[in-house]
Design a protein around this motif. Structure first.
Motif, PDB file in Angstrom:
ATOM      1  N   UNK A  16       0.836  -1.203   0.000  1.00 58.48           N
ATOM      2  CA  UNK A  16       0.000   0.000   0.000  1.00 58.48           C
ATOM      3  C   UNK A  16       0.871   1.254   0.000  1.00 58.48           C
ATOM      4  N   UNK A  17       1.908   1.267   0.804  1.00 59.96           N
ATOM      5  CA  UNK A  17       2.770   2.443   0.866  1.00 59.96           C
ATOM      6  C   UNK A  17       3.521   2.656  -0.447  1.00 59.96           C
ATOM      7  N   UNK A  18       3.926   1.565  -1.090  1.00 53.45           N
ATOM      8  CA  UNK A  18       4.554   1.701  -2.400  1.00 53.45           C
ATOM      9  C   UNK A  18       3.551   2.201  -3.437  1.00 53.45           C
ATOM     10  N   UNK A  19       2.309   1.795  -3.292  1.00 53.29           N
ATOM     11  CA  UNK A  19       1.270   2.270  -4.207  1.00 53.29           C
ATOM     12  C   UNK A  19       1.000   3.757  -4.000  1.00 53.29           C
ATOM     13  N   UNK A  20       1.089   4.221  -2.745  1.00 53.09           N
ATOM     14  CA  UNK A  20       0.966   5.663  -2.504  1.00 53.09           C
ATOM     15  C   UNK A  20       2.083   6.429  -3.212  1.00 53.09           C
ATOM     16  N   UNK A  21       3.285   5.861  -3.182  1.00 53.37           N
ATOM     17  CA  UNK A  21       4.394   6.463  -3.921  1.00 53.37           C
ATOM     18  C   UNK A  21       4.078   6.537  -5.408  1.00 53.37           C
ATOM     19  N   UNK A  22       3.592   5.408  -5.957  1.00 52.65           N
ATOM     20  CA  UNK A  22       3.296   5.352  -7.391  1.00 52.65           C
ATOM     21  C   UNK A  22       2.200   6.332  -7.777  1.00 52.65           C
ATOM     22  N   UNK A  23       1.274   6.586  -6.845  1.00 52.65           N
ATOM     23  CA  UNK A  23       0.191   7.536  -7.106  1.00 52.65           C
ATOM     24  C   UNK A  23       0.646   8.987  -6.937  1.00 52.65           C
ATOM     25  N   UNK A  24       1.872   9.182  -6.438  1.00 48.37           N
ATOM     26  CA  UNK A  24       2.391  10.538  -6.259  1.00 48.37           C
ATOM     27  C   UNK A  24       1.742  11.283  -5.110  1.00 48.37           C
ATOM     28  N   UNK A  25       1.254  10.549  -4.099  1.00 45.02           N
ATOM     29  CA  UNK A  25       0.558  11.187  -2.984  1.00 45.02           C
ATOM     30  C   UNK A  25       1.551  11.894  -2.066  1.00 45.02           C
ATOM     31  N   UNK A  26       1.175  13.081  -1.618  1.00 51.34           N
ATOM     32  CA  UNK A  26       2.006  13.822  -0.670  1.00 51.34           C
ATOM     33  C   UNK A  26       1.586  13.535   0.763  1.00 51.34           C
ATOM     34  N   UNK A  27       0.254  13.478   1.014  1.00 48.58           N
ATOM     35  CA  UNK A  27      -0.278  13.233   2.360  1.00 48.58           C
ATOM     36  C   UNK A  27      -1.687  12.665   2.229  1.00 48.58           C
ATOM     37  N   UNK A  28      -2.033  11.744   3.139  1.00 48.33           N
ATOM     38  CA  UNK A  28      -3.350  11.113   3.057  1.00 48.33           C
ATOM     39  C   UNK A  28      -4.450  12.165   3.167  1.00 48.33           C
ATOM     40  N   UNK A  29      -5.543  11.896   2.481  1.00 52.21           N
ATOM     41  CA  UNK A  29      -6.649  12.860   2.411  1.00 52.21           C
ATOM     42  C   UNK A  29      -7.903  12.357   3.098  1.00 52.21           C
ATOM     43  N   UNK A  30      -7.772  11.298   3.876  1.00 57.57           N
ATOM     44  CA  UNK A  30      -8.880  10.807   4.675  1.00 57.57           C
ATOM     45  C   UNK A  30      -8.937  11.558   6.002  1.00 57.57           C
ATOM     46  N   UNK A  31     -10.037  11.370   6.744  1.00 61.25           N
ATOM     47  CA  UNK A  31     -10.101  11.930   8.096  1.00 61.25           C
ATOM     48  C   UNK A  31      -9.034  11.309   8.979  1.00 61.25           C
ATOM     49  N   UNK A  32      -8.814  10.010   8.794  1.00 63.17           N
ATOM     50  CA  UNK A  32      -7.858   9.288   9.619  1.00 63.17           C
ATOM     51  C   UNK A  32      -7.430   8.027   8.890  1.00 63.17           C
ATOM     52  N   UNK A  33      -6.145   7.754   8.897  1.00 59.91           N
ATOM     53  CA  UNK A  33      -5.612   6.506   8.364  1.00 59.91           C
ATOM     54  C   UNK A  33      -4.597   5.966   9.364  1.00 59.91           C
ATOM     55  N   UNK A  34      -4.571   4.647   9.504  1.00 59.09           N
ATOM     56  CA  UNK A  34      -3.693   4.018  10.491  1.00 59.09           C
ATOM     57  C   UNK A  34      -2.987   2.821   9.879  1.00 59.09           C
ATOM     58  N   UNK A  35      -1.741   2.661  10.246  1.00 59.44           N
ATOM     59  CA  UNK A  35      -0.919   1.525   9.832  1.00 59.44           C
ATOM     60  C   UNK A  35      -0.572   0.704  11.076  1.00 59.44           C
ATOM     61  N   UNK A  36      -1.012  -0.550  11.086  1.00 55.77           N
ATOM     62  CA  UNK A  36      -0.776  -1.441  12.224  1.00 55.77           C
ATOM     63  C   UNK A  36       0.290  -2.473  11.873  1.00 55.77           C
ATOM     64  N   UNK A  37       1.082  -2.842  12.862  1.00 55.51           N
ATOM     65  CA  UNK A  37       2.031  -3.947  12.712  1.00 55.51           C
ATOM     66  C   UNK A  37       1.571  -5.046  13.664  1.00 55.51           C
ATOM     67  N   UNK A  38       0.883  -6.041  13.120  1.00 60.92           N
ATOM     68  CA  UNK A  38       0.319  -7.099  13.957  1.00 60.92           C
ATOM     69  C   UNK A  38       0.508  -8.498  13.373  1.00 60.92           C
ATOM     70  N   UNK A  39       0.831  -8.603  12.088  1.00 57.88           N
ATOM     71  CA  UNK A  39       0.944  -9.910  11.436  1.00 57.88           C
ATOM     72  C   UNK A  39       2.373 -10.465  11.512  1.00 57.88           C
TER      73      UNK A  39
END
Length: 655
Positions: free
Chosen positions: A44-67
Motif C-alpha cells: 500500500x505504501x509503495x502504491x501511494x508512492x506510485x500515485x504521487x501522494x504527498x499526504x493522506x486525504x482521509x479523516x484518519x488513516x492508520x498503519x498497524x504492525x500485527x501480522x
C-alpha cells in the motif's frame, strides 16, 4: 414518500458519490477512515508512492504492525522500519509491533459510529460493531481511498438478521456466528451486507458484536452492521471517547432484501471442523476428540471478556498435560486489564503460555501445531495449512469451549463440563474503564515535518512491477485447474516461510499456489502467459492482493471460474487479470488441465460499446467452444485492458 432506511442503507446513502443503490450495480463511496496491517501495508505504501501522494486525504488513516511480528531474521524488522517511515511521511497513525491486532485497536481508539472504514484486511468488517460501514478490500483500493478517491464496489443486497431472546449460559457471540456459518456456508453472504437488529441485541456488548461482525468475512459478506446504541455508548465511554458517540438505528419499517432470524436461546456450543469455517457442527457431536493445542485470541475473539471467561474457568485448576494452552492478547490494553484483574495470573498458574499481543498463530506466525494433532482455536479461519503445518487439523470455537477443552484434553461442550464439575457461570468483574495506553501508538507528524521524512527501504523491499496491457488475443494453456472454495491462503500462503517476503514480490512468487501444486511457479515461468480454471468461490478469505499480483508476475492473464469471492475478483481486475465466468457451470467439467484455450477479440469485448458482447472461449485441444461472461463495470474494463489500475491511471494522465 421516502422509504424508511435500514442502517446499512443510511450509511451508504450518506457516503454515496456515484451510482444508485440498486443491488448488482457499481457504486462509489466516500471513505472517512482507512487501516492497513503490515502484511499488506508495504505494498500500500509503495502504491501511494506510485500515485504521487504527498499526504493522506482521509479523516484518519492508520498503519498497524500485527501480522509479521515474529522476527526470525532481518526481513520483518526491515518492513517495520519501512512502514514507520511511510506512516510518518504520508500522515498515518502507526501502531508498533506488540501493540496488538488492528481491528480491536482501531475499534478502541478510532472507531466512530456513522463513518466509513476501508481496510487492506478482510476482517476490517469488524468495525461494523460500532455502527460503521467497514469493508475489507485489496491494498490498491485502500491506497486510492487514502489519496482521496472514492471506493468502487458492487451495491450489495441488505440481509436483515433478526436476533430474538437471550443467549443461554456458556454460550457466547462466537457460537452465534458459527451458527450462521452452519446455516449458510462460506459463500452464503457473498455480495451482501448483514444487518443485525431485534431485541436480542440487548444481550450483546460492543465487543460481542465485534466477534460476529468480524466473521461476516467468513460468510463472504461485504460488511456487517449493528446499530449504535447504549452498548456502543458504553464501550466508547469505557475507552474515554464517549464524545465520539452518535446514535444510529434502522428507521421503523425498514425493508431488507433478505431476512433471517436467530432465536438466541436455541443457539448451542458450536465448532467449525477442519478445514473450513463453514464446516460447522454442534460441539456435542464431536465431543471427546483428543486435542494437542488450544489457542485463545485473534480478531475473532478479541474482547477482555473473552480472555477473562477463560481465566475464570481455569482458575484453581490445571490444564491437561497433553495440551499446549496458548493465550494471545488481542491488544496491549487487554493485556494490561488482564494483569490488573489478576486474570493473567490465573491463566499462567493453570498452565497457559502468554504471548505478545498480535495475530501470531492466526496468520501462521508461530504456534504451528504438531502433525497429526488437533488444534482448537478461537480464530476466524482454519484453511488447510494456514497454521504453518501442512497437514494441520484446526478447529474453531468459542472461548468457553476452548477453556473447557484445555482442561479436559478433549473437545468438550462447556455446558457438559460445567454440569460435571458443578460449576455455575462465573460473574466477571470487568473494569468500568479500560487501561487506555497509547505509548505504542504514534500520531501522524505535522505536514512540514512529514515532508522531510525519507522512506527507509531495506533490501527485501522490491519495486512495484510494471504490468503490460491485455492483448487482443490470448492463446494460453490451462496451467492449473482447481476445485471449489480455493482460498487466498492457498494462492499466496501465510506463515513464517512466505510472509517475510510480502515486500519482495519476485521471491514471494515462488510460493504461489504451491499448496495446491508445488510445481506451479516453475511451470508458470516456463509457460509464460497462461490461464487458470477454477470452481466456485475462487479466492475466498484474505484480502491480500499478493494472491493476484504474484500469479500475474508468473504469467497469469485470465481466470475462468464458476464464481469468485468478492475481494479477490476485484484484486484480479486491479492488476490486469481478466476474471471470466462460465455461463454454463457444467462446462467446467469439460476442460482439463493442460488444454489449450483461445480467446479472441478481447479489446472489443471489453470496451464500453461492447458491454453486451458474449465472449466465447475455444478449446483448441478438444475443438469445443464455451460461452463465458464477466461482471466488470466499464471502469474495470478500462483497468483490465490497460494492465491494471496504476497503468490505467498513467495512461489517463498521459492523455
Amino acid at each position: 414518500m421516502t422509504k424508511p432506511l435500514g442502517i446499512a442503507q443510511q450509511l451508504i446513502a450518506s457516503h454515496l458519490v456515484d451510482g444508485s443503490m440498486v443491488p448488482g450495480t457499481e457504486i462509489a463511496l466516500r471513505i472517512d477512515q482507512t487501516l492497513c496491517q503490515d502484511a499488506t501495508g508495504t505494498l500500500v505504501m509503495q502504491e501511494l508512492e506510485a500515485l504521487g501522494l504527498d499526504r493522506v486525504r482521509t479523516e484518519l488513516s492508520a498503519q498497524y504492525v500485527d501480522h509479521n511480528i515474529v522476527q526470525a531474521d532481518e526481513r520483518n524488522a526491515e518492513d517495520h522500519l519501512f512502514l514507520r517511515s511511510a506512516a510518518q511521511r504520508f500522515g498515518l497513525w502507526y501502531s508498533k509491533p506488540g501493540n496488538g491486532v488492528s481491528h480491536p485497536i482501531h475499534m478502541q481508539r478510532f472507531g466512530v459510529p456513522g463513518r466509513t472504514l476501508l481496510g487492506s484486511d478482510s476482517h476490517t468488517c469488524a468495525g461494523g460493531a460500532l455502527g460503521m460501514l467497514a469493508i475489507g478490500t485489496g491494498g490498491l483500493d485502500v491506497a486510492l481511498a487514502m489519496a482521496g478517491e472514492p471506493f468502487h464496489l458492487t451495491m450489495p443486497q441488505i440481509w436483515g438478521i433478526r436476533l430474538e431472546r437471550e443467549l443461554a449460559d456458556w454460550i457466547s457471540a462466537k457460537d452465534v456466528i458459527l451458527e450462521l456459518l452452519r446455516r449458510h456456508g462460506v459463500k452464503g453472504a457473498r455480495d451482501r451486507i448483514l444487518e443485525y437488529h431485534g431485541p436480542g441485541l440487548a444481550c450483546l456488548t460492543a465487543m460481542d458484536r465485534h466477534v460476529i461482525a468480524n466473521m461476516g468475512a467468513e460468510l463472504g459478506a461485504t460488511a456487517s452492521v449493528f446499530p449504535a446504541d447504549d452498548a456502543v455508548r458504553g464501550f466508547l465511554r469505557a475507552e474515554g471517547r464517549e464524545d465520539d458517540f452518535r446514535p444510529i438505528a434502522a428507521e421503523p419499517g425498514a425493508h431488507y432484501d433478505l431476512t433471517d432470524r436467530i432465536d438466541l436461546d436455541t443457539v448451542e456450543s458450536m465448532v467449525a471442523m477442519p478445514t473450513s469455517p463453514g464446516n460447522v457442527v454442534p460441539v456435542r457431536q464431536v465431543a471427546g476428540t483428543p486435542i494437542g493445542q488450544v489457542v485463545v485470541g485473534s480478531s475473532a475473539n478479541p474482547g477482555l471478556r473473552d480472555f477473562a471467561v477463560c481465566a475464570a474457568m481455569v482458575k484453581g485448576r490445571q490444564t491437561s498435560a497433553e495440551v499446549s494452552f496458548d493465550v494471545n492478547p488481542s491488544s496491549r490494553e487487554v493485556l494490561q486489564d488482564l494483569l490488573h484483574m489478576g486474570a493473567a495470573f490465573d491463566l499462567i498458574t493453570a498452565g497457559a503460555r502468554i504471548h505478545q499481543a498480535g495475530c501470531l498463530g492466526c496468520i501462521g506466525m508461530g504456534q504451528a501445531p504438531a502433525s497429526g494433532q488437533h488444534s482448537l482455536r478461537t480464530f476466524p479461519r482454519n484453511f488447510p495449512g494456514r497454521s504453518g503445518t501442512l497437514d494441520d487439523s484446526v478447529w474453531l470455537c468459542s472461548p468457553e469451549t476452548a477453556a473447557a477443552s484445555a482442561l479436559t484434553g478433549v473437545i468438550t461442550d462447556p455446558r457438559a463440563w460445567a454440569r460435571d464439575e458443578g460449576v455455575t457461570l462465573p460473574l466477571l468483574n470487568l473494569p468500568e474503564h479500560a487501561s487506555v495506553n497509547q505509548a505504542m501508538l504514534e500520531a501522524p507528524l505535522p505536514p512540514e515535518q512529514a515532508k522531510a521524512i525519507e522512506l527507509v527501504r531495506g533490501p527485501n523491499i522490491s519495486a512495484l512491477p510494471t504490468l503490460d496491457a491485455l492483448p487482443d488475443e490470448l492463446r494460453v494453456a490451462v496451467l492449473l485447474k482447481t476445485g471449489d472454495d480455493v482460498s487466498t491462503d492457498e494462492i499466496s500462503p501465510a506463515g513464517t516461510q512466505a510472509l517475510p517476503y510480502r515486500s519482495n514480490l519476485p521471491r514471494l512468487a515462488d510460493f504461489t499456489l504451491t499448496r495446491i501444486d508445488p510445481t506451479y511457479p516453475d511451470r508458470a515461468r516456463r509457460a509464460g502467459p497462461h490461464l487458470i480454471v477454477a470452481g466456485d468461490n475462487y479466492g475466498q478469505g484474505s484480502s491480500r492482493e499478493h494472491a493476484a499480483i504474484t500469479p500475474r508476475l508468473l504469467g497469469l492473464r485470465a481466470v475462468l471460474a464458476k464464481s469468485y469471492a468478492r475481494i479477490h475478483w476485484q484484486n484480479l481486475a486491479n492488476f490486469g487479470v481478466l476474471p471470466l465466468e462460465f455461463t454454463d457451470p457444467t462446462d467446467y467439467e469439460r476442460i482439463d488441465q493442460g488444454d489449450r484455450l483461445l480467446l479472441t477479440g478481447l479489446r472489443s469485448i471489453l470496451t464500453a460499446d461492447g458491454s453486451e458482447a458474449k465472449p466465447t472461449v475455444h478449446n483448441t485441444t478438444k475443438n469445443e467452444d464455451y460461452q463465458v461472461t464477466h461482471r466488470l463495470s466499464p471502469r474495470q474494463r478500462t483497468t483490465v485492458l490497460a494492465g491494471g489500475v496504476i497503468a490505467a491511471l498513467a495512461a489517463s494522465a498521459d492523455s
